[in-house]
Design a protein around this motif. Structure first.
Motif, PDB file in Angstrom:
ATOM      1  N   ALA A  11       2.205  -2.427  34.100  1.00 51.99           N
ATOM      2  CA  ALA A  11       1.746  -1.436  34.343  1.00 51.99           C
ATOM      3  C   ALA A  11       2.832  -0.467  35.093  1.00 51.99           C
ATOM      4  CB  ALA A  11       0.633  -1.099  35.419  1.00 51.99           C
ATOM      5  N   SER A  12       3.525  -1.025  36.033  1.00 50.28           N
ATOM      6  CA  SER A  12       4.510  -0.344  36.658  1.00 50.28           C
ATOM      7  C   SER A  12       5.918  -0.023  35.706  1.00 50.28           C
ATOM      8  CB  SER A  12       5.256  -0.908  38.001  1.00 50.28           C
ATOM      9  OG  SER A  12       5.607  -2.530  37.741  1.00 50.28           O
ATOM     10  N   ALA A  13       6.020  -1.246  34.804  1.00 47.97           N
ATOM     11  CA  ALA A  13       7.110  -1.122  33.906  1.00 47.97           C
ATOM     12  C   ALA A  13       6.789  -0.085  32.750  1.00 47.97           C
ATOM     13  CB  ALA A  13       7.434  -2.465  33.099  1.00 47.97           C
ATOM     14  N   ILE A  14       5.605   0.171  32.415  1.00 48.14           N
ATOM     15  CA  ILE A  14       4.926   1.200  31.303  1.00 48.14           C
ATOM     16  C   ILE A  14       5.359   2.533  32.092  1.00 48.14           C
ATOM     17  CG2 ILE A  14       3.286   2.363  30.156  1.00 48.14           C
ATOM     18  CD1 ILE A  14       2.185  -0.628  29.572  1.00 48.14           C
ATOM     19  N   SER A  15       5.009   2.786  33.527  1.00 47.69           N
ATOM     20  CA  SER A  15       5.177   3.981  34.008  1.00 47.69           C
ATOM     21  C   SER A  15       6.541   4.269  34.491  1.00 47.69           C
ATOM     22  CB  SER A  15       4.105   3.848  35.364  1.00 47.69           C
ATOM     23  OG  SER A  15       4.905   3.228  36.201  1.00 47.69           O
ATOM     24  N   MET A  16       7.304   3.340  34.385  1.00 46.32           N
ATOM     25  CA  MET A  16       8.889   3.676  34.732  1.00 46.32           C
ATOM     26  C   MET A  16       9.443   4.146  33.150  1.00 46.32           C
ATOM     27  SD  MET A  16       9.891   0.655  37.123  1.00 46.32           S
ATOM     28  CE  MET A  16      11.208   1.166  37.483  1.00 46.32           C
ATOM     29  N   VAL A  17       8.937   3.676  32.160  1.00 43.46           N
ATOM     30  CA  VAL A  17       9.599   4.205  30.848  1.00 43.46           C
ATOM     31  C   VAL A  17       9.160   5.432  30.340  1.00 43.46           C
ATOM     32  CG1 VAL A  17       9.671   3.084  28.613  1.00 43.46           C
ATOM     33  CG2 VAL A  17       9.906   1.560  30.207  1.00 43.46           C
ATOM     34  N   THR A  18       7.838   5.701  30.583  1.00 46.67           N
ATOM     35  CA  THR A  18       7.177   6.849  29.883  1.00 46.67           C
ATOM     36  C   THR A  18       7.409   8.091  30.954  1.00 46.67           C
ATOM     37  OG1 THR A  18       5.102   6.570  31.038  1.00 46.67           O
ATOM     38  CG2 THR A  18       5.389   5.717  28.833  1.00 46.67           C
ATOM     39  N   THR A  19       7.630   9.252  30.194  1.00 47.79           N
ATOM     40  CA  THR A  19       7.954  10.297  31.185  1.00 47.79           C
ATOM     41  C   THR A  19       6.789  11.244  31.220  1.00 47.79           C
ATOM     42  OG1 THR A  19       8.402  11.562  28.719  1.00 47.79           O
ATOM     43  CG2 THR A  19      10.248  10.735  29.967  1.00 47.79           C
ATOM     44  N   PRO A  20       6.627  12.130  32.095  1.00 47.33           N
ATOM     45  CA  PRO A  20       5.395  12.834  32.454  1.00 47.33           C
ATOM     46  C   PRO A  20       5.241  13.739  31.271  1.00 47.33           C
ATOM     47  CG  PRO A  20       6.924  12.978  34.245  1.00 47.33           C
ATOM     48  CD  PRO A  20       7.709  12.198  33.497  1.00 47.33           C
ATOM     49  N   GLY A  21       4.021  14.473  31.168  1.00 49.16           N
ATOM     50  CA  GLY A  21       3.396  15.064  29.901  1.00 49.16           C
ATOM     51  C   GLY A  21       4.115  16.434  29.606  1.00 49.16           C
ATOM     52  N   LEU A  22       5.009  16.966  30.259  1.00 49.77           N
ATOM     53  CA  LEU A  22       5.457  18.533  30.095  1.00 49.77           C
ATOM     54  C   LEU A  22       6.399  18.327  28.827  1.00 49.77           C
ATOM     55  CD1 LEU A  22       6.398  20.826  33.133  1.00 49.77           C
ATOM     56  CD2 LEU A  22       5.759  21.454  30.636  1.00 49.77           C
ATOM     57  N   PRO A  23       7.233  17.308  28.975  1.00 51.96           N
ATOM     58  CA  PRO A  23       8.430  17.459  28.027  1.00 51.96           C
ATOM     59  C   PRO A  23       7.815  17.129  26.370  1.00 51.96           C
ATOM     60  CG  PRO A  23       9.003  15.982  29.759  1.00 51.96           C
ATOM     61  CD  PRO A  23       7.824  16.362  29.911  1.00 51.96           C
ATOM     62  N   GLN A  24       6.743  16.213  25.973  1.00 52.28           N
ATOM     63  CA  GLN A  24       6.350  15.998  24.910  1.00 52.28           C
ATOM     64  C   GLN A  24       5.731  17.256  24.184  1.00 52.28           C
ATOM     65  OE1 GLN A  24       3.171  13.335  24.842  1.00 52.28           O
ATOM     66  NE2 GLN A  24       2.882  13.357  27.019  1.00 52.28           N
ATOM     67  N   TYR A  25       5.513  18.407  24.917  1.00 55.35           N
ATOM     68  CA  TYR A  25       4.935  19.231  24.226  1.00 55.35           C
ATOM     69  C   TYR A  25       5.837  20.647  24.277  1.00 55.35           C
ATOM     70  CZ  TYR A  25       0.632  17.074  24.465  1.00 55.35           C
ATOM     71  OH  TYR A  25      -0.387  16.002  24.622  1.00 55.35           O
ATOM     72  N   GLY A  26       7.073  20.430  24.675  1.00 52.18           N
ATOM     73  CA  GLY A  26       8.194  21.437  24.764  1.00 52.18           C
ATOM     74  C   GLY A  26       8.300  22.276  23.440  1.00 52.18           C
ATOM     75  N   ILE A  27       8.458  21.339  22.424  1.00 54.98           N
ATOM     76  CA  ILE A  27       8.883  21.973  21.125  1.00 54.98           C
ATOM     77  C   ILE A  27       7.682  22.528  20.632  1.00 54.98           C
ATOM     78  CG2 ILE A  27       9.543  21.323  18.862  1.00 54.98           C
ATOM     79  CD1 ILE A  27      11.203  19.169  19.833  1.00 54.98           C
ATOM     80  N   SER A  28       6.568  22.111  20.672  1.00 56.39           N
ATOM     81  CA  SER A  28       5.367  22.684  20.066  1.00 56.39           C
ATOM     82  C   SER A  28       5.269  24.158  21.179  1.00 56.39           C
ATOM     83  CB  SER A  28       4.195  22.056  20.260  1.00 56.39           C
ATOM     84  OG  SER A  28       3.719  21.669  21.504  1.00 56.39           O
ATOM     85  N   ALA A  29       5.406  23.931  22.229  1.00 53.39           N
ATOM     86  CA  ALA A  29       5.367  25.294  23.141  1.00 53.39           C
ATOM     87  C   ALA A  29       6.344  26.413  22.627  1.00 53.39           C
ATOM     88  CB  ALA A  29       5.581  25.093  24.452  1.00 53.39           C
ATOM     89  N   ALA A  30       7.632  25.788  22.301  1.00 57.69           N
ATOM     90  CA  ALA A  30       8.680  26.849  22.080  1.00 57.69           C
ATOM     91  C   ALA A  30       8.550  27.409  20.493  1.00 57.69           C
ATOM     92  CB  ALA A  30      10.025  25.955  21.648  1.00 57.69           C
ATOM     93  N   VAL A  31       7.773  26.632  19.598  1.00 58.17           N
ATOM     94  CA  VAL A  31       7.449  26.946  18.236  1.00 58.17           C
ATOM     95  C   VAL A  31       6.190  28.242  18.425  1.00 58.17           C
ATOM     96  CG1 VAL A  31       6.312  26.568  16.148  1.00 58.17           C
ATOM     97  CG2 VAL A  31       8.329  25.329  16.938  1.00 58.17           C
ATOM     98  N   GLY A  32       5.350  27.885  19.187  1.00 55.59           N
ATOM     99  CA  GLY A  32       4.224  28.588  19.759  1.00 55.59           C
ATOM    100  C   GLY A  32       4.660  29.941  20.081  1.00 55.59           C
ATOM    101  N   LEU A  33       5.551  29.862  21.081  1.00 55.47           N
ATOM    102  CA  LEU A  33       6.152  31.136  21.846  1.00 55.47           C
ATOM    103  C   LEU A  33       6.942  31.795  20.916  1.00 55.47           C
ATOM    104  CD1 LEU A  33       6.259  32.468  24.492  1.00 55.47           C
ATOM    105  CD2 LEU A  33       8.458  31.287  24.769  1.00 55.47           C
TER     106      LEU A  33
END
Length: 80
Positions: A11-33
């Motif tokens: 669990a700690s290895a997975i949490s160290m590898v994954t990034t928080p939720g904001l960056p994964q929606y950055g492209i969709s936010a830019a396209v929507g904007l």
């Protein structure tokens, strides 16, 4: 005991590898904007334009703008 420790390690290895939720929606936010800003620009030249339509589009644009700015700040903080 070993099952608990191995699951805690994975669990700690997975949490160290994954990034928080904001960056994964950055492209969709830019396209929507971009889409909503374009829509607002086109509709502002229309005879149907009024303050209610402007307020409605601003309600959509402002949160997308905040997510876009958050994504940019996150990318800058990754570089620094």
């Amino acid at each position: 005991m070993s099952v608990i420790s191995s699951s805690a390690i994975s669990a700690s290895a997975i949490s160290m590898v994954t990034t928080p939720g904001l960056p994964q929606y950055g492209i969709s936010a830019a396209v929507g904007l971009i889409g909503f800003l374009s829509l607002k620009e086109v509709l502002s030249a229309s005879p149907k334009w009024n303050s209610s339509l402007s307020s409605s589009l601003n309600l959509v644009i402002l949160p997308l703008l905040l997510v876009f700015a958050g994504g940019i700040l996150f990318k800058i903080s990754e570089i620094i």
